[in-house]
Design a protein around this motif. Structure first.
Motif, PDB file in Angstrom:
ATOM      1  N   ASP A   4       0.868  -1.178   0.000  1.00 23.88           N
ATOM      2  CA  ASP A   4       0.000   0.000   0.000  1.00 23.88           C
ATOM      3  C   ASP A   4       0.903   1.225   0.000  1.00 23.88           C
ATOM      4  N   GLY A   5       1.080   1.786  -1.184  1.00 16.41           N
ATOM      5  CA  GLY A   5       1.960   2.950  -1.301  1.00 16.41           C
ATOM      6  C   GLY A   5       3.386   2.584  -0.967  1.00 16.41           C
ATOM      7  N   ARG A   6       3.982   3.305  -0.033  1.00 18.98           N
ATOM      8  CA  ARG A   6       5.366   3.023   0.362  1.00 18.98           C
ATOM      9  C   ARG A   6       5.479   1.889   1.378  1.00 18.98           C
ATOM     10  N   PHE A   7       4.351   1.368   1.812  1.00 16.36           N
ATOM     11  CA  PHE A   7       4.346   0.345   2.844  1.00 16.36           C
ATOM     12  C   PHE A   7       4.085  -1.043   2.239  1.00 16.36           C
ATOM     13  N   THR A   8       4.844  -2.029   2.721  1.00 16.04           N
ATOM     14  CA  THR A   8       4.597  -3.422   2.380  1.00 16.04           C
ATOM     15  C   THR A   8       4.590  -4.239   3.658  1.00 16.04           C
ATOM     16  N   ALA A   9       3.498  -4.958   3.885  1.00 17.51           N
ATOM     17  CA  ALA A   9       3.435  -5.883   5.012  1.00 17.51           C
ATOM     18  C   ALA A   9       3.694  -7.289   4.487  1.00 17.51           C
ATOM     19  N   GLN A  10       4.435  -8.051   5.251  1.00 16.80           N
ATOM     20  CA  GLN A  10       4.752  -9.418   4.879  1.00 16.80           C
ATOM     21  C   GLN A  10       4.361 -10.346   6.031  1.00 16.80           C
ATOM     22  N   LEU A  11       3.721 -11.443   5.675  1.00 15.50           N
ATOM     23  CA  LEU A  11       3.290 -12.409   6.688  1.00 15.50           C
ATOM     24  C   LEU A  11       3.814 -13.787   6.323  1.00 15.50           C
ATOM     25  N   ASN A  12       4.432 -14.430   7.282  1.00 17.23           N
ATOM     26  CA  ASN A  12       4.908 -15.799   7.113  1.00 17.23           C
ATOM     27  C   ASN A  12       4.386 -16.599   8.303  1.00 17.23           C
ATOM     28  N   GLN A  35       5.958 -17.731  11.780  1.00 22.69           N
ATOM     29  CA  GLN A  35       5.293 -16.892  12.782  1.00 22.69           C
ATOM     30  C   GLN A  35       5.940 -15.517  12.894  1.00 22.69           C
ATOM     31  N   TYR A  36       6.111 -14.893  11.763  1.00 25.78           N
ATOM     32  CA  TYR A  36       6.574 -13.517  11.816  1.00 25.78           C
ATOM     33  C   TYR A  36       5.834 -12.650  10.816  1.00 25.78           C
ATOM     34  N   VAL A  37       5.783 -11.397  11.178  1.00 24.65           N
ATOM     35  CA  VAL A  37       5.170 -10.365  10.358  1.00 24.65           C
ATOM     36  C   VAL A  37       6.191  -9.244  10.231  1.00 24.65           C
ATOM     37  N   SER A  38       6.271  -8.646   9.071  1.00 27.47           N
ATOM     38  CA  SER A  38       7.193  -7.528   8.927  1.00 27.47           C
ATOM     39  C   SER A  38       6.520  -6.381   8.186  1.00 27.47           C
ATOM     40  N   LEU A  39       7.089  -5.222   8.363  1.00 27.81           N
ATOM     41  CA  LEU A  39       6.632  -4.022   7.673  1.00 27.81           C
ATOM     42  C   LEU A  39       7.833  -3.358   7.030  1.00 27.81           C
ATOM     43  N   LEU A  40       7.763  -3.168   5.732  1.00 30.75           N
ATOM     44  CA  LEU A  40       8.807  -2.456   5.012  1.00 30.75           C
ATOM     45  C   LEU A  40       8.291  -1.078   4.641  1.00 30.75           C
ATOM     46  N   ILE A  41       9.120  -0.077   4.887  1.00 28.47           N
ATOM     47  CA  ILE A  41       8.789   1.281   4.490  1.00 28.47           C
ATOM     48  C   ILE A  41       9.844   1.722   3.483  1.00 28.47           C
ATOM     49  N   ARG A  42       9.413   1.902   2.259  1.00 32.64           N
ATOM     50  CA  ARG A  42      10.346   2.337   1.206  1.00 32.64           C
ATOM     51  C   ARG A  42      10.462   3.850   1.201  1.00 32.64           C
ATOM     52  N   ASP A  43      11.598   4.337   0.723  1.00 35.80           N
ATOM     53  CA  ASP A  43      11.827   5.781   0.619  1.00 35.80           C
ATOM     54  C   ASP A  43      11.445   6.467   1.942  1.00 35.80           C
ATOM     55  N   SER A  44      12.046   5.999   3.009  1.00 32.56           N
ATOM     56  CA  SER A  44      11.714   6.515   4.343  1.00 32.56           C
ATOM     57  C   SER A  44      11.889   8.031   4.418  1.00 32.56           C
ATOM     58  N   GLN A  45      10.969   8.673   5.102  1.00 32.04           N
ATOM     59  CA  GLN A  45      10.978  10.108   5.286  1.00 32.04           C
ATOM     60  C   GLN A  45      11.089  10.441   6.781  1.00 32.04           C
ATOM     61  N   PRO A  46      11.636  11.608   7.101  1.00 34.19           N
ATOM     62  CA  PRO A  46      11.686  11.993   8.523  1.00 34.19           C
ATOM     63  C   PRO A  46      10.315  11.943   9.196  1.00 34.19           C
ATOM     64  N   SER A  47       9.267  12.190   8.423  1.00 34.94           N
ATOM     65  CA  SER A  47       7.908  12.138   8.984  1.00 34.94           C
ATOM     66  C   SER A  47       7.471  10.721   9.330  1.00 34.94           C
ATOM     67  N   ASP A  48       8.236   9.717   8.899  1.00 36.97           N
ATOM     68  CA  ASP A  48       7.950   8.330   9.281  1.00 36.97           C
ATOM     69  C   ASP A  48       8.487   8.005  10.672  1.00 36.97           C
ATOM     70  N   SER A  49       9.272   8.899  11.240  1.00 34.65           N
ATOM     71  CA  SER A  49       9.816   8.673  12.580  1.00 34.65           C
ATOM     72  C   SER A  49       8.667   8.563  13.584  1.00 34.65           C
ATOM     73  N   ALA A  50       8.558   7.397  14.184  1.00 33.75           N
ATOM     74  CA  ALA A  50       7.438   7.103  15.075  1.00 33.75           C
ATOM     75  C   ALA A  50       7.699   5.728  15.685  1.00 33.75           C
ATOM     76  N   THR A  51       6.800   5.304  16.540  1.00 35.99           N
ATOM     77  CA  THR A  51       6.828   3.929  17.044  1.00 35.99           C
ATOM     78  C   THR A  51       5.804   3.117  16.273  1.00 35.99           C
ATOM     79  N   TYR A  52       6.227   1.941  15.822  1.00 34.04           N
ATOM     80  CA  TYR A  52       5.359   1.075  15.029  1.00 34.04           C
ATOM     81  C   TYR A  52       4.967  -0.132  15.872  1.00 34.04           C
TER      82      TYR A  52
END
Lengths: 109, 113
Positions: free
Chosen positions: A58-66, A70-87
């Protein structure tokens, strides 16, 4: 009790890089997973949901499920300073969401 | 605008003085829930409600009460607050159950002295 584990971080990446956030869970029957973003002092905001194995983009975000691992990941492409947060990674429990403690992401300009 | 509204946003009070945190949603959601968030512990569910007059305990219900007399409102009541209830509180809602993504209010920061 279902558990969700996340590295607390901080994960530091330069602007424009790919940020990779990971989450593991203990209950093999978990079916639904969510990624929330939470800015400091603010409320959690849903950014991705994933229900089946594989990738969801979804846009710059990709969620991956295995589910096998038993893991889930989140990839954020072209990271921006505004992405600074707790996930926060979450799965469903009995009439509630079960959250990890979150990974803090810092994107430097 | 679809939203979950909590009041107050900030409150400093003293041990034993009863307080109520209000929560209201305008999305006609059946499910509502209260969470508290503490450093290192994450978000933990206090109480939830599946519908009007249907409430149940979450993981950390001690010291709290709730009511659901109307679909839109789900107040959190601290009858005799204690310092260990100092925390950041969130109300959340979802269309039908707790097994769906939940929409969170802006939060209430409570300090009990």
């Amino acid at each position: 009790q279902k558990e969700v584990e996340q590295n607390s971080g901080p994960l530091s990446v330069p602007e424009g890089a790919i940020a990779s956030l990971n989450c593991t869970y203990s209950d093999r029957v978990s079916q639904s997973f969510f990624w929330y973003r939470q800015y400091s002092g603010k409320s959690p905001e849903l950014i991705m949901s994933i229900y089946s194995n594989g990738d969801k983009e979804d846009g710059r975000f990709t969620a991956q499920l295995n589910k096998a691992s038993q893991y889930v990941s989140l990839l954020i492409r072209d990271s921006q300073p505004s992405d600074s947060a707790t996930y926060l990674c979450a799965t469903v429990g009995f009439q509630k969401l079960v959250f990890g403690t979150g990974t803090r992401l810092l994107v430097s300009p | 605008e679809a939203q979950v509204t909590q009041n107050p946003r900030y409150l400093i009070t003293v041990t034993g003085k009863k307080l109520t945190v209000t929560c209201s949603q305008n999305m006609n959601h059946e499910y509502m829930s209260w969470y508290r968030q503490d450093p290192g512990l994450g978000l933990r569910q206090i109480y939830y409600s599946m519908n009007v007059e249907v409430t149940d305990k979450g993981d950390v219900p001690e010291g709290y009460k709730v009511s659901r007399k109307e679909k839109r409102n789900f107040p959190l009541i601290l009858e005799s607050p204690s310092p260990n209830q100092t925390s950041l509180y969130f109300c959340a809602s979802s269309p039908q159950s707790g097994n769906q993504p939940q929409h969170f209010g802006d939060g209430t920061r409570l300090s009990i002295l």
